[in-house]
Design an enzyme around this catalytic site. Structure first.
Site, PDB file in Angstrom:
ATOM      1  N   ARG A  16       7.847  -5.453  -9.575  1.00 31.75           N
ATOM      2  CA  ARG A  16       9.166  -5.643  -8.963  1.00 31.75           C
ATOM      3  C   ARG A  16       9.870  -6.931  -9.406  1.00 31.75           C
ATOM      4  O   ARG A  16      11.048  -7.106  -9.150  1.00 31.75           O
ATOM      5  CB  ARG A  16       9.026  -5.605  -7.427  1.00 31.75           C
ATOM      6  CG  ARG A  16       8.766  -4.213  -6.891  1.00 31.75           C
ATOM      7  CD  ARG A  16       8.244  -4.230  -5.464  1.00 31.75           C
ATOM      8  NE  ARG A  16       6.842  -4.626  -5.398  1.00 31.75           N
ATOM      9  CZ  ARG A  16       6.174  -4.803  -4.269  1.00 31.75           C
ATOM     10  NH1 ARG A  16       6.791  -4.681  -3.102  1.00 31.75           N
ATOM     11  NH2 ARG A  16       4.897  -5.147  -4.284  1.00 31.75           N
ATOM     12  N   GLN A  74      -9.712  -9.209 -14.738  1.00 31.34           N
ATOM     13  CA  GLN A  74      -9.775  -7.866 -14.164  1.00 31.34           C
ATOM     14  C   GLN A  74      -9.000  -6.980 -15.131  1.00 31.34           C
ATOM     15  O   GLN A  74      -7.769  -7.025 -15.159  1.00 31.34           O
ATOM     16  CB  GLN A  74      -9.126  -7.842 -12.770  1.00 31.34           C
ATOM     17  CG  GLN A  74      -9.267  -6.502 -12.066  1.00 31.34           C
ATOM     18  CD  GLN A  74      -8.304  -6.351 -10.896  1.00 31.34           C
ATOM     19  OE1 GLN A  74      -7.327  -7.072 -10.769  1.00 31.34           O
ATOM     20  NE2 GLN A  74      -8.592  -5.382 -10.037  1.00 31.34           N
ATOM     21  N   GLY A  79      -6.897  -2.329  -7.661  1.00 32.53           N
ATOM     22  CA  GLY A  79      -6.705  -2.693  -6.260  1.00 32.53           C
ATOM     23  C   GLY A  79      -7.288  -4.055  -5.913  1.00 32.53           C
ATOM     24  O   GLY A  79      -8.054  -4.630  -6.692  1.00 32.53           O
ATOM     25  N   ASN A 175      -1.092  -7.638   8.013  1.00 25.17           N
ATOM     26  CA  ASN A 175      -2.057  -8.431   7.260  1.00 25.17           C
ATOM     27  C   ASN A 175      -1.295  -9.249   6.222  1.00 25.17           C
ATOM     28  O   ASN A 175      -0.521  -8.701   5.450  1.00 25.17           O
ATOM     29  CB  ASN A 175      -3.031  -7.449   6.578  1.00 25.17           C
ATOM     30  CG  ASN A 175      -3.887  -8.119   5.517  1.00 25.17           C
ATOM     31  OD1 ASN A 175      -4.200  -9.306   5.626  1.00 25.17           O
ATOM     32  ND2 ASN A 175      -4.275  -7.350   4.516  1.00 25.17           N
TER      33      ASN A 175
HETATM   34  C1  UD1 Z   1      -1.663  -6.370   0.144  1.00 28.18           C
HETATM   35  C2  UD1 Z   1      -2.570  -5.815   1.238  1.00 28.18           C
HETATM   36  C3  UD1 Z   1      -1.748  -5.575   2.501  1.00 28.18           C
HETATM   37  C4  UD1 Z   1      -1.039  -6.834   2.917  1.00 28.18           C
HETATM   38  C5  UD1 Z   1      -0.220  -7.412   1.763  1.00 28.18           C
HETATM   39  C6  UD1 Z   1       0.282  -8.793   2.133  1.00 28.18           C
HETATM   40  C7  UD1 Z   1      -4.245  -4.480   0.070  1.00 28.18           C
HETATM   41  C8  UD1 Z   1      -4.714  -3.128  -0.273  1.00 28.18           C
HETATM   42  N1  UD1 Z   1      -3.150  -4.557   0.805  1.00 28.18           N
HETATM   43  O1  UD1 Z   1      -0.709  -5.405  -0.206  1.00 28.18           O
HETATM   44  O2  UD1 Z   1      -2.607  -5.150   3.554  1.00 28.18           O
HETATM   45  O3  UD1 Z   1      -0.190  -6.557   4.020  1.00 28.18           O
HETATM   46  O4  UD1 Z   1      -1.044  -7.576   0.595  1.00 28.18           O
HETATM   47  O5  UD1 Z   1       1.118  -9.308   1.132  1.00 28.18           O
HETATM   48  O6  UD1 Z   1      -4.889  -5.448  -0.254  1.00 28.18           O
HETATM   49  N2  UD1 Z   1      -4.026  -7.887  -7.296  1.00 28.18           N
HETATM   50  C9  UD1 Z   1      -4.983  -8.027  -8.281  1.00 28.18           C
HETATM   51  N3  UD1 Z   1      -5.564  -6.906  -8.788  1.00 28.18           N
HETATM   52  C10 UD1 Z   1      -5.245  -5.665  -8.376  1.00 28.18           C
HETATM   53  C11 UD1 Z   1      -4.256  -5.514  -7.378  1.00 28.18           C
HETATM   54  C12 UD1 Z   1      -3.666  -6.653  -6.844  1.00 28.18           C
HETATM   55  O7  UD1 Z   1      -5.309  -9.132  -8.684  1.00 28.18           O
HETATM   56  O8  UD1 Z   1      -5.842  -4.705  -8.887  1.00 28.18           O
HETATM   57  C13 UD1 Z   1      -3.391  -9.109  -6.742  1.00 28.18           C
HETATM   58  C14 UD1 Z   1      -1.909  -9.190  -6.999  1.00 28.18           C
HETATM   59  O9  UD1 Z   1      -1.670  -9.870  -8.218  1.00 28.18           O
HETATM   60  C15 UD1 Z   1      -1.409  -9.988  -5.808  1.00 28.18           C
HETATM   61  C16 UD1 Z   1      -2.408  -9.633  -4.702  1.00 28.18           C
HETATM   62  O10 UD1 Z   1      -3.549  -9.097  -5.343  1.00 28.18           O
HETATM   63  O11 UD1 Z   1      -1.458 -11.375  -6.045  1.00 28.18           O
HETATM   64  C17 UD1 Z   1      -1.836  -8.625  -3.714  1.00 28.18           C
HETATM   65  O12 UD1 Z   1      -1.533  -7.435  -4.409  1.00 28.18           O
HETATM   66  P1  UD1 Z   1      -0.260  -6.555  -4.068  1.00 28.18           P
HETATM   67  O13 UD1 Z   1      -0.243  -5.383  -4.968  1.00 28.18           O
HETATM   68  O14 UD1 Z   1       0.949  -7.413  -4.016  1.00 28.18           O
HETATM   69  O15 UD1 Z   1      -0.659  -6.046  -2.605  1.00 28.18           O
HETATM   70  P2  UD1 Z   1       0.298  -5.499  -1.497  1.00 28.18           P
HETATM   71  O16 UD1 Z   1       0.690  -4.107  -1.812  1.00 28.18           O
HETATM   72  O17 UD1 Z   1       1.358  -6.496  -1.257  1.00 28.18           O
HETATM   73 CA    CA Z   2       2.218  -8.566  -2.426  1.00 30.17          CA
END
Ligand code: UD1
Ligand code: CA
Length: 485
Positions: A16, A74, A79, A175
């Site tokens: 985004r 990663q 996820g 969360n």
């Molecule tokens: C996540 C949480 C959600 C919470 C929200 C708060 C999960 C499944 N959900 O959702 O409960 O309300 O954050 O902001 O965790 N990332 C990785 N590798 C991946 C996926 C993500 O490193 O495979 C990192 C992203 O770079 C980011 C963080 O994890 O810094 C959160 O990921 P994002 O996809 O933004 O999660 P949300 O959908 O916001």
């Molecule tokens: Ca996020």
């Protein structure tokens, strides 16, 4: 004191943001988001910090090469649970508590993290939690994972937006994505995560449900300042986070004794230091590793980048100072440009429309007006007249101009480098200096002045006679035309 490690998640693409730059490198008040998260961690004395990188990992590693953190890759973003799994190898054998933070929550403070540690340690007569996390109550919880609670308000799970039932979607406790785990619990249970959910991903928050099922204590710190725990997912949120960060920075400076005339129009990076009793006018930008001393005045529209300004100095309106050092009680500007590499001693004066590059200027020296000084070594108490230029570049190479103590350089002079002007020497106005000038000498190199007495009046008479003959011939040709010839 417990043993702490931290995992920071930053492998996501940040779709985004619509950017070529990895999300965690986008800057908030001059520091990449990841830098702010690491800053909040610093005060907690965490033993090891592992950053999970994926998209654009090269540039993230490069940007934080000197930060003392470890990186794990990663390769596929499966996820948040999978991201933490990727970091487990690096923390093998670690015993203690593991903080998990998001690289895209830049406003997080160490106070909040300390609050999480306290909540984790004890609550409601129970001992230490297996895991705890930060929640928040939002008016509009769209997009976030919802915290479900059961009897006695005990936490039962976190359900992602896409997996919520219509009733769960009405929950407004969310969360924030900041967690603290007991390392043993984390190592043992992270492997149990499954991808049986709406997004087919390994969800880190599923560990809450697992802990509850095992009867282990789970606790939440419900944060009151929703903005602090806000995640940045697009440029609108980036600007909002920047605005909040700016207010924080300026507030801290003002409370430490800096006068900021209009905080709404002042832009100071988190990394900048300013001494007390310094006054900062509107439209000022202070960036990077800049350090401003005490009792300085920084006037309207000044930009200072990676520079040091000594105590009691004044930088007047619309000046730009880059990667330079300025001593104490100096006067710079208005409209001065200090390009990188200058080192100015105390009491130096640089006036309007003076450009300096890689110059060393001794105590008390002055260049008041309209000059270019590049690659110059200037001694003490030197006067550089208006319009002086160091010709430091021959199209291929740069050369040094050396001007010793107490030299007077008259206005409109050029110094063709490499060249040296000795102590106490005097450069006559309009001189082009091409050879070294000995100490104490006068150098003048310009066409000698000639006087032609009465020249103006004579020139006037000549001009009159020319005009008369032109008028005569014009009237003659008009008459010819009338006669039809
Ligand atoms: C996540 C949480 C959600 C919470 C929200 C708060 C999960 C499944 N959900 O959702 O409960 O309300 O954050 O902001 O965790 N990332 C990785 N590798 C991946 C996926 C993500 O490193 O495979 C990192 C992203 O770079 C980011 C963080 O994890 O810094 C959160 O990921 P994002 O996809 O933004 O999660 P949300 O959908 O916001
Ligand atoms: Ca996020």
């Amino acid at each position: 004191m417990a043993n702490y490690a931290a995992i920071i998640l930053g492998a996501g693409k940040g779709t985004r943001m619509k950017s070529e730059v990895p999300k965690v490198l986008h800057e908030v008040a001059g520091t990449p988001m990841l830098g702010h998260v690491l800053g909040a961690l610093k005060e907690l004395k965490v033993k090891r910090t592992v950053v999970v990188v994926g998209h654009g990992s090269e540039s993230v590693r490069e940007g934080f090469a000197d930060s003392g953190v470890e990186f794990v890759e990663q390769t596929a973003q499966l996820g948040t649970g999978h991201a933490v799994m990727s970091a487990m190898g690096a923390l093998k054998g670690f015993k203690g508590k593991v903080l998990v933070l998001s690289g895209d929550v830049p406003l997080i403070t160490s106070a909040t993290l300390r609050g999480l540690l306290r909540v984790h340690k004890k609550g409601r007569g129970e001992g230490e939690a297996a895991l705890s996390f930060v929640s928040a109550i939002l008016h509009d919880a769209t997009g976030y994972g919802r915290v479900t609670r059961g009897a006695n308000n005990a936490i039962t799970s976190i359900v992602e937006q896409k997996d919520c039932t219509p009733v769960e979607r009405l929950i407004n406790e969310i969360n924030t994505g900041l967690y603290l785990f007991d390392s043993e619990f984390l190592f043992k249970n992270i492997k149990k995560l499954k991808t049986a959910n709406a997004q087919g991903e390994y969800y880190l928050p599923d560990l809450i449900g697992i802990a509850v099922a095992e009867g282990r204590p789970v606790r939440a710190l419900t944060h009151m300042d929703v903005l602090e725990v806000m995640g940045v997912n697009n440029r609108v949120e980036l600007a909002r986070a920047t605005a909040i960060m700016r207010i924080r920075i300026l507030k801290e400076l003002m409370l430490s004794g800096v006068t900021i005339i209009d905080p709404g129009a002042t832009y100071i990076d988190a990394s900048v230091r300013v001494g007390k009793d310094t006054v900062i006018s509107p439209g000022v930008h202070l960036k990077g590793s800049t350090v401003i001393g005490a009792g300085c005045v920084i006037e309207e529209g000044v930009k200072i980048v990676d520079s040091r300004i000594g105590d009691g100095s004044i930088v007047k309106s619309s000046s730009v100072v880059e990667a330079s050092r300025v001593g104490c009680y100096a006067r710079i500007g208005p409209f001065a440009h200090l390009r990188p590499g200058n080192s100015l001693s105390d009491d130096v004066r640089i006036g309007n429309f003076v450009e300096l590059k890689k110059c060393k200027v001794g105590r008390g020296s002055k260049a008041g007006h309209l000059s270019y000084l590049g690659d110059a070594v200037i001694g003490k108490d030197v006067n550089i007249g208006a319009g002086t230029i160091t010709c430091n570049y021959d199209g291929k190479n740069k050369f040094v101009t050396t001007i010793a103590d107490n030299v007077f350089v008259g206005s409109d002079s050029q110094l063709v480098a490499p060249v040296k002007v000795g102590k106490n020497a005097y450069v006559g106005s309009g001189t082009t200096v091409t050879k070294d000038v000995p100490a104490g000498a006068l150098v003048v190199a310009r066409v000698e002045q000639k006087i032609k007495k009465g020249w103006v009046a004579k020139k006037g008479r000549m001009a009159e006679s020319v005009k008369k003959s032109v008028r005569k011939s014009a009237s003659r040709s008009r008459k010819k035309i009338k006669r039809g010839k």
